[in-house]
Design an enzyme around this catalytic site. Structure first.
Site, short mmCIF file in Angstrom:
data_model
loop_
_atom_site.label_atom_id
_atom_site.label_comp_id
_atom_site.label_asym_id
_atom_site.label_seq_id
_atom_site.Cartn_x
_atom_site.Cartn_y
_atom_site.Cartn_z
N GLU A 1 -7.78 -3.57 51.23
CA GLU A 1 -8.60 -2.60 50.51
C GLU A 1 -7.87 -1.99 49.31
OE1 GLU A 1 -11.02 -1.34 54.58
OE2 GLU A 1 -9.77 0.15 53.58
N LYS B 1 -16.75 9.48 49.67
CA LYS B 1 -18.08 8.86 49.71
C LYS B 1 -19.11 9.76 49.01
CE LYS B 1 -17.48 6.08 53.94
NZ LYS B 1 -17.99 5.90 55.32
N HIS C 1 -13.99 7.48 53.25
CA HIS C 1 -13.48 6.25 53.85
C HIS C 1 -11.97 6.37 53.97
CE1 HIS C 1 -12.72 2.02 54.63
NE2 HIS C 1 -11.72 2.11 53.77
N TYR D 1 -16.96 -3.87 52.66
CA TYR D 1 -17.48 -3.78 54.04
C TYR D 1 -17.79 -5.15 54.64
CZ TYR D 1 -17.84 1.34 53.92
OH TYR D 1 -17.57 2.69 53.88
N ARG E 1 -6.37 8.66 59.07
CA ARG E 1 -7.50 8.53 60.02
C ARG E 1 -7.61 9.77 60.91
NH1 ARG E 1 -11.28 4.31 59.66
NH2 ARG E 1 -11.53 4.46 61.90
N ASN F 1 -20.23 10.39 56.46
CA ASN F 1 -18.98 10.94 57.01
C ASN F 1 -17.90 11.21 55.96
OD1 ASN F 1 -18.41 8.27 56.57
ND2 ASN F 1 -18.14 7.72 58.73
#
Ligand code: IDP
Ligand code: MG
Length: 164
Positions: A139, A11, A128, A51, A94, A125
């Protein structure tokens, strides 16, 4: 354990703060295999599609601005898009990323170490990472053509079936 592929985006905060290599090192160390990579100019359309499940959220408008680099002076609206592959790759990525809210993320995770919540309440953060298999399939195919991935595993039928 099934072989999975998952989408990672560096990001704008991660890119601007020089964390690209660190994120890639962490994912390497987690045993994940890089199978696709490119710089992408994030259009409004791509951001909204990426999103789309969050379009009702109060933070959605600023999320679109954030992912397009508008808070980080990225004139090309660029992100680095990556696809990682491995056993259980989605959950493992994750895990390395940490929780969505960097203040609640494990302090040793990427987000816990380097993310922040701005005074405006935006979660910056760093990266992604696809949240689950359905998101990963959608995605990866949204951001990459099959020929841009060394070993594509998700089919067009899966993505089309998930379109609204
Ligand atoms: P994820 O990125 O961990 O999968 P999502 O719930 O899918 O989290 O949200 C997407 C992104 O939207 C987050 O990474 C974060 O940048 C932003 N976001 C999520 N929830 C909030 C919030 O409550 N306030 C501000 N930004 C948020
Ligand atoms: Mg998500």
């Amino acid at each position: 354990m099934p072989i999975e592929q998952t989408l990672v985006l560096i990001k704008p905060d991660g890119f601007k703060r020089g964390l690209t290599g660190l994120v890639m090192d962490r994912l390497d160390a987690a045993g994940l295999e890089l199978v696709a990579a490119k710089m992408v100019r994030v259009t409004e359309k791509l951001a909204r599609e990426h999103y789309r499940e969050l379009s009702d959220k109060p933070f959605f408008p600023n999320l679109i601005r954030y992912i397009r680099g508008e808070f980080h002076d990225l004139k090309q609206n660029q992100v680095l898009a990556l696809v990682y592959q491995g056993d259980n790759a989605i959950a493992r990525t994750r895990q390395a990323a940490g929780a969505t809210n960097p203040e609640q993320a494990d302090p040793r995770s990427i987000r816990g170490s380097f993310g922040r919540v701005t005074t405006q309440g935006q979660f910056e953060n760093v990266l992604h990472a696809s949240g689950n298999l359905a998101d990963a399939e959608r995605e990866v195919q949204l951001w990459f053509k099959p020929e841009e991935i060394l070993t594509p595993i998700y089919t067009a039928a899966a993505a089309n079936g998930k379109k609204k």
